[in-house]
Structures are given as structure tokens and as C-alpha cells.
Design an enzyme around this catalytic site. Structure first.
Site, PDB file in Angstrom:
ATOM      1  N   HIS A  49       1.104  -0.926  -0.062  1.00 10.90           N
ATOM      2  CA  HIS A  49       0.025  -0.201  -0.326  1.00 10.90           C
ATOM      3  C   HIS A  49       1.105   1.246   0.081  1.00 10.90           C
ATOM      4  O   HIS A  49       2.361   0.957   0.326  1.00 10.90           O
ATOM      5  CB  HIS A  49      -0.634   0.219   1.445  1.00 10.90           C
ATOM      6  CG  HIS A  49      -0.270   0.148   2.600  1.00 10.90           C
ATOM      7  ND1 HIS A  49      -0.221  -1.365   3.646  1.00 10.90           N
ATOM      8  CD2 HIS A  49       0.417   0.744   3.043  1.00 10.90           C
ATOM      9  CE1 HIS A  49      -0.048  -0.572   4.362  1.00 10.90           C
ATOM     10  NE2 HIS A  49       0.701   0.726   4.122  1.00 10.90           N
TER      11      HIS A  49
HETATM   12  P1  TYD Z   1      -2.423  -4.022   7.882  1.00  6.33           P
HETATM   13  O1  TYD Z   1      -2.685  -2.524   6.983  1.00  6.33           O
HETATM   14  O2  TYD Z   1      -2.975  -4.965   7.044  1.00  6.33           O
HETATM   15  O3  TYD Z   1      -0.811  -4.160   7.660  1.00  6.33           O
HETATM   16  P2  TYD Z   1       0.060  -4.075   7.193  1.00  6.33           P
HETATM   17  O4  TYD Z   1       0.642  -3.095   7.338  1.00  6.33           O
HETATM   18  O5  TYD Z   1       1.234  -5.227   6.165  1.00  6.33           O
HETATM   19  O6  TYD Z   1      -0.197  -3.976   5.547  1.00  6.33           O
HETATM   20  O7  TYD Z   1      -2.963  -3.654   9.095  1.00  6.33           O
HETATM   21  C1  TYD Z   1      -3.035  -5.145   9.873  1.00  6.33           C
HETATM   22  C2  TYD Z   1      -4.076  -5.190  11.049  1.00  6.33           C
HETATM   23  O8  TYD Z   1      -4.100  -4.206  11.769  1.00  6.33           O
HETATM   24  C3  TYD Z   1      -5.490  -4.461  10.304  1.00  6.33           C
HETATM   25  O9  TYD Z   1      -6.618  -4.354  10.582  1.00  6.33           O
HETATM   26  C4  TYD Z   1      -5.344  -2.586  10.552  1.00  6.33           C
HETATM   27  C5  TYD Z   1      -4.611  -3.198  11.878  1.00  6.33           C
HETATM   28  N1  TYD Z   1      -3.557  -1.655  12.130  1.00  6.33           N
HETATM   29  C6  TYD Z   1      -3.985  -0.674  13.391  1.00  6.33           C
HETATM   30  O10 TYD Z   1      -4.902  -1.356  13.583  1.00  6.33           O
HETATM   31  N2  TYD Z   1      -3.723   0.597  13.592  1.00  6.33           N
HETATM   32  C7  TYD Z   1      -2.470   0.195  13.206  1.00  6.33           C
HETATM   33  O11 TYD Z   1      -1.524   1.202  13.070  1.00  6.33           O
HETATM   34  C8  TYD Z   1      -1.629  -0.437  11.861  1.00  6.33           C
HETATM   35  C9  TYD Z   1      -0.462  -0.580  10.873  1.00  6.33           C
HETATM   36  C10 TYD Z   1      -3.029  -1.450  11.098  1.00  6.33           C
END
Ligand code: TYD
Length: 135
Positions: A49
């Protein structure tokens, strides 16, 4: 593409190492959020992303991983192998974290609170943003 990797100076002595990170002194933004990932499953790619308004610094504080940076025109792979190395990532940069060692702990300092609306999770949409913003 310019890759900004900070090499912080550990305070090492005969007892071991210590790294200190102060907002505005060491980190070029106010730290509103810290998150970290661990127990990452073999061969998994995380991230995939970009953000519209978010600065982050990534540290692999234990183990190692790689980060693929993509500004829509150019891609670079940056290894994170030392706990004192911090990779700075700003807006409109597609990132993918991969090749995690089994013991990897990836810690991220972020300039904003979690906001799903700030995410660009579709790669084609990301390329459209890059074009529209003339980045
Ligand atoms: P996600 O965005 O999928 O991680 P990646 O960086 O691999 O794309 O995040 C995983 C899960 O954690 C998703 O349900 C959102 C949650 N999350 C939070 O609640 N707070 C945060 O600061 C972050 C980065 C993720």
C-alpha cells in the site's frame, strides 16, 4: 529515487547496546503512533500500500527483512538488517515488506494516528495518484 536510511549511533558499552530516538532531534516528525509486527509467517509479503499523508520510519529491531519501495516510476529494495537502521518513507510511496527472518520484529514510528482513509491499497489507483499529483 532517493532512499533515506538513518544510521543511528548506538550507545554501546560493556553491558550491550542502547538506541535512543527523540522526536524532532532524531526523527523528523512528531511520533503519534508506534506499531510493530512479529511472528511473520514464512514467505509473506506485508504492506502493499501507499499513504497520502503519512511519514514513517521502519526499524527491524530484531532479525531482518527487506522493503521494496516503489514511487510509481522506479523501484528499489532496501534491506533492514541492523536495529539502529531506520528507513524513512514519506507520502505516495508504495511499500512491500518481505523476506522476514523467523525472528524479525519490524517496528514502525508514524507521524499520524491509524486512519484507513489515508491508505491507497490498489496499485493502479496508486499509479493514478502519482500521475495526478505529478510526483
Ligand atoms: P495492515 O494494514 O493489513 O498491515 P500491513 O502493514 O501489512 O498492510 O494491518 C493489519 C491490521 O492491523 C488491520 O486490521 C489494521 C490494523 N492496524 C491498526 O489497527 N493500527 C495500525 O496502526 C496498523 C498499522 C494496523
Amino acid at each position: 529515487m532517493q532512499v533515506v536510511k538513518y544510521m543511528f549511533q548506538p550507545h554501546g558499552d560493556e553491558r550491550g547496546q542502547l538506541v535512543s530516538l527523540e522526536e524532532h532531534n532524531d526523527i523528523p516528525f512528531s511520533i503519534k503512533r508506534v506499531y510493530f509486527m512479529y511472528d511473520t509467517v514464512d514467505n509473506v509479503v506485508r504492506g502493499r500500500h501507499a499513504h497520502k499523508n503519512l511519514q514513517q520510519i521502519l526499524f527491524c529491531v530484531h532479525g531482518s527483512c527487506k522493503v521494496r519501495l516503489d514511487n510509481g516510476k522506479e523501484k528499489k529494495v532496501v534491506p533492514l538488517e541492523k536495529p539502529y537502521e531506520g528507513l524513512y518513507i514519506a507520502n505516495y510511496m508504495w511499500r512491500e515488506m518481505f523476506d522476514f527472518s523467523e525472528d524479525a520484529v519490524l517496528m514502525v514510528l508514524a507521524s499520524e494516528l491509524y486512519n484507513e482513509d489515508d491508505y491507497i491499497r490498489d496499485y493502479d489507483e496508486f499509479l493514478e495518484f502519482v500521475k495526478a499529483e505529478k510526483l
